[in-house]
Scaffold this motif. Sequence first.
Motif, PDB file in Angstrom:
ATOM      1  N   UNK A 199      23.637 -36.139  23.555  1.00 49.76           N
ATOM      2  CA  UNK A 199      24.896 -35.707  22.944  1.00 49.76           C
ATOM      3  C   UNK A 199      25.968 -35.370  23.972  1.00 49.76           C
ATOM      4  N   UNK A 200      25.566 -34.846  25.122  1.00 42.84           N
ATOM      5  CA  UNK A 200      26.573 -34.468  26.110  1.00 42.84           C
ATOM      6  C   UNK A 200      27.228 -35.667  26.786  1.00 42.84           C
ATOM      7  N   UNK A 201      26.756 -36.874  26.491  1.00 41.47           N
ATOM      8  CA  UNK A 201      27.365 -38.071  27.056  1.00 41.47           C
ATOM      9  C   UNK A 201      28.219 -38.825  26.035  1.00 41.47           C
ATOM     10  N   UNK A 202      28.055 -38.503  24.756  1.00 47.44           N
ATOM     11  CA  UNK A 202      28.695 -39.296  23.712  1.00 47.44           C
ATOM     12  C   UNK A 202      30.182 -38.976  23.552  1.00 47.44           C
ATOM     13  N   UNK A 203      30.949 -40.029  23.299  1.00 48.22           N
ATOM     14  CA  UNK A 203      32.329 -39.896  22.854  1.00 48.22           C
ATOM     15  C   UNK A 203      32.421 -40.516  21.464  1.00 48.22           C
ATOM     16  N   UNK A 204      32.935 -39.754  20.501  1.00 49.76           N
ATOM     17  CA  UNK A 204      33.094 -40.254  19.133  1.00 49.76           C
ATOM     18  C   UNK A 204      34.582 -40.325  18.822  1.00 49.76           C
ATOM     19  N   UNK A 205      35.064 -41.530  18.524  1.00 51.51           N
ATOM     20  CA  UNK A 205      36.474 -41.743  18.197  1.00 51.51           C
ATOM     21  C   UNK A 205      36.570 -42.114  16.722  1.00 51.51           C
ATOM     22  N   UNK A 206      37.403 -41.399  15.969  1.00 47.48           N
ATOM     23  CA  UNK A 206      37.566 -41.692  14.541  1.00 47.48           C
ATOM     24  C   UNK A 206      39.052 -41.755  14.210  1.00 47.48           C
ATOM     25  N   UNK A 207      39.447 -42.808  13.513  1.00 50.06           N
ATOM     26  CA  UNK A 207      40.830 -42.973  13.085  1.00 50.06           C
ATOM     27  C   UNK A 207      40.840 -43.380  11.612  1.00 50.06           C
ATOM     28  N   UNK A 208      41.834 -42.873  10.878  1.00 53.99           N
ATOM     29  CA  UNK A 208      41.961 -43.221   9.473  1.00 53.99           C
ATOM     30  C   UNK A 208      42.050 -41.988   8.599  1.00 53.99           C
ATOM     31  N   UNK A 209      41.733 -42.156   7.325  1.00 54.30           N
ATOM     32  CA  UNK A 209      41.811 -41.087   6.340  1.00 54.30           C
ATOM     33  C   UNK A 209      40.420 -40.471   6.179  1.00 54.30           C
ATOM     34  N   UNK A 210      40.215 -39.293   6.735  1.00 60.21           N
ATOM     35  CA  UNK A 210      38.897 -38.657   6.676  1.00 60.21           C
ATOM     36  C   UNK A 210      39.040 -37.143   6.749  1.00 60.21           C
ATOM     37  N   UNK A 211      37.979 -36.456   6.375  1.00 64.19           N
ATOM     38  CA  UNK A 211      37.939 -34.997   6.402  1.00 64.19           C
ATOM     39  C   UNK A 211      37.538 -34.554   7.803  1.00 64.19           C
ATOM     40  N   UNK A 212      38.503 -34.152   8.582  1.00 67.99           N
ATOM     41  CA  UNK A 212      38.260 -33.822   9.994  1.00 67.99           C
ATOM     42  C   UNK A 212      37.299 -32.654  10.150  1.00 67.99           C
ATOM     43  N   UNK A 213      37.463 -31.613   9.325  1.00 66.53           N
ATOM     44  CA  UNK A 213      36.606 -30.426   9.443  1.00 66.53           C
ATOM     45  C   UNK A 213      35.153 -30.762   9.114  1.00 66.53           C
ATOM     46  N   UNK A 214      34.951 -31.618   8.122  1.00 63.73           N
ATOM     47  CA  UNK A 214      33.593 -31.993   7.735  1.00 63.73           C
ATOM     48  C   UNK A 214      32.909 -32.774   8.856  1.00 63.73           C
ATOM     49  N   UNK A 215      33.627 -33.723   9.441  1.00 63.93           N
ATOM     50  CA  UNK A 215      33.069 -34.519  10.538  1.00 63.93           C
ATOM     51  C   UNK A 215      32.829 -33.647  11.768  1.00 63.93           C
ATOM     52  N   UNK A 216      33.793 -32.781  12.065  1.00 66.08           N
ATOM     53  CA  UNK A 216      33.638 -31.896  13.224  1.00 66.08           C
ATOM     54  C   UNK A 216      32.421 -30.988  13.047  1.00 66.08           C
ATOM     55  N   UNK A 217      32.228 -30.486  11.829  1.00 69.51           N
ATOM     56  CA  UNK A 217      31.072 -29.639  11.566  1.00 69.51           C
ATOM     57  C   UNK A 217      29.763 -30.378  11.772  1.00 69.51           C
ATOM     58  N   UNK A 218      29.728 -31.634  11.313  1.00 67.27           N
ATOM     59  CA  UNK A 218      28.503 -32.429  11.497  1.00 67.27           C
ATOM     60  C   UNK A 218      28.232 -32.676  12.982  1.00 67.27           C
ATOM     61  N   UNK A 219      29.240 -33.101  13.725  1.00 73.23           N
ATOM     62  CA  UNK A 219      29.044 -33.401  15.142  1.00 73.23           C
ATOM     63  C   UNK A 219      28.635 -32.156  15.925  1.00 73.23           C
ATOM     64  N   UNK A 220      29.254 -31.022  15.597  1.00 69.17           N
ATOM     65  CA  UNK A 220      28.924 -29.772  16.298  1.00 69.17           C
ATOM     66  C   UNK A 220      27.506 -29.299  15.991  1.00 69.17           C
ATOM     67  N   UNK A 221      26.957 -29.729  14.846  1.00 68.17           N
ATOM     68  CA  UNK A 221      25.616 -29.275  14.441  1.00 68.17           C
ATOM     69  C   UNK A 221      24.492 -30.026  15.152  1.00 68.17           C
ATOM     70  N   UNK A 222      24.803 -31.127  15.807  1.00 68.15           N
ATOM     71  CA  UNK A 222      23.765 -31.896  16.495  1.00 68.15           C
ATOM     72  C   UNK A 222      23.220 -31.075  17.669  1.00 68.15           C
ATOM     73  N   UNK A 223      21.932 -31.154  17.927  1.00 69.08           N
ATOM     74  CA  UNK A 223      21.324 -30.288  18.957  1.00 69.08           C
ATOM     75  C   UNK A 223      21.796 -30.632  20.369  1.00 69.08           C
ATOM     76  N   UNK A 224      21.789 -29.623  21.219  1.00 68.62           N
ATOM     77  CA  UNK A 224      22.096 -29.841  22.632  1.00 68.62           C
ATOM     78  C   UNK A 224      20.976 -30.652  23.285  1.00 68.62           C
ATOM     79  N   UNK A 225      21.301 -31.413  24.317  1.00 62.02           N
ATOM     80  CA  UNK A 225      20.246 -32.152  25.026  1.00 62.02           C
ATOM     81  C   UNK A 225      19.369 -31.201  25.819  1.00 62.02           C
ATOM     82  N   UNK A 226      18.173 -31.643  26.142  1.00 67.27           N
ATOM     83  CA  UNK A 226      17.252 -30.797  26.904  1.00 67.27           C
ATOM     84  C   UNK A 226      17.482 -30.901  28.407  1.00 67.27           C
TER      85      UNK A 226
END
Length: 423
Positions: A199-226
Amino acid sequence: MRSFWKIRACLLLIIVTLLSPIVLGAEGDFTEQTFPNGIRFVYRQIPKAKKVAARIIVPVGFLHEPQEHLEITHLVEHLVFRGNGEVTLSDSPDLTDKKGNTYNAFTTLNRTEYVLESTPENLTEALSFFMDLILHPAFDPSDIEKEKKIVTIERAMRSTPGNVFLTYLNHLTQNQLDSKIHAIDRQTLLAFHHQYYSTDQLTVIITGNFNKDEIAGYLASLPKPDKETARKNHLRPTSPLDKDIILEDYLPGEKYRLLFGINLKKMKGKDLVIAKTLPYILTFESRQYDYVTNRPLDYDIYLFTLGEDFYLIFEYKDVQEEYTPEISKWHERNIKRYYNYLKAKDFSQFTKALSTSLEKTLKLTESSPILLNEYYAKLIFEPTTISKADLATIKRLSSNDLKKFVENYLADQTYHKVVIKAN
């Protein structure tokens, strides 16, 4: 007391600034934020858009591969679509699911990109499904052998002049590539994936009509790398460069394909903007005909980066005659001819028109979530991409700027020449 409150206010402002999303430099239309797990989230919302484009980028490409496991990045990319042991995408027609979400991926010199096209209502579910495949592929042994054959057939490294040039600077032949991909086993794939797909290497780019808070919450919930990894990985050095490399029996149907690669070294500022502009100017100038030799002066010119160095590549294909030493000298005379064009002609009107044309193209790009998503990815990972800030500089370029560039970077420069011959 007032000084204390001033200091406190300043500290509060600094903390808020650090924790808030960052609007990126000259391209102020999109926003970036990094979560505690290390994921970099870059986005731009387009409220009226009916589509959403998402791009998950892993900063590992052909340049990062160990010499003994060449094409492992491309193999991992393919195996992601073979699934995590429970679900797979490989069986979907055109990689499109029942809800109309479309999935794709490709590997470049410096990164692997996974692309998702969805709708506002389906994005969160489709993105989480795709991320699970990317972060937890099964690497089934039978799938590995299938994908080795497919990767070999695709010859992904040979699709663009930059990749062709890199391939032959490393003195690779098809047999060498084949033998090295067959040496890759499941343990090697697992170790490579663990090193780069965190996860600490990933870049996620999103463009268009979407719920930013919902996506941000999902991405932030992913576990930290070991483990902790640097976002910029060390590039594998290329082999010592030969001045001329001639390959046999490579492109069936073409008499020969020739690439002149000129190393411009490290660049920045106005010089880099000029280098980005040269492919447009020189490709325009090359659409001519040599009436002395009855050959078209028809080149495609590209700028690409290899590590930290920039290379200007002239590509010429001909299906009319065999490659000979005489033709080689003719090509070298043409390259010098283009240098003289740059020093003698006034391109100010051309560069103004070019800037206007690129501005119009960018406006069209901004109206499409898919094109905009691709543009942002290139802007972040490819220093050869023309940005909004570059357009104003291009419009102001003078003949003297181009003349100085030729004198500083091109005059008396040696070429790296790659010739691919067919029998």
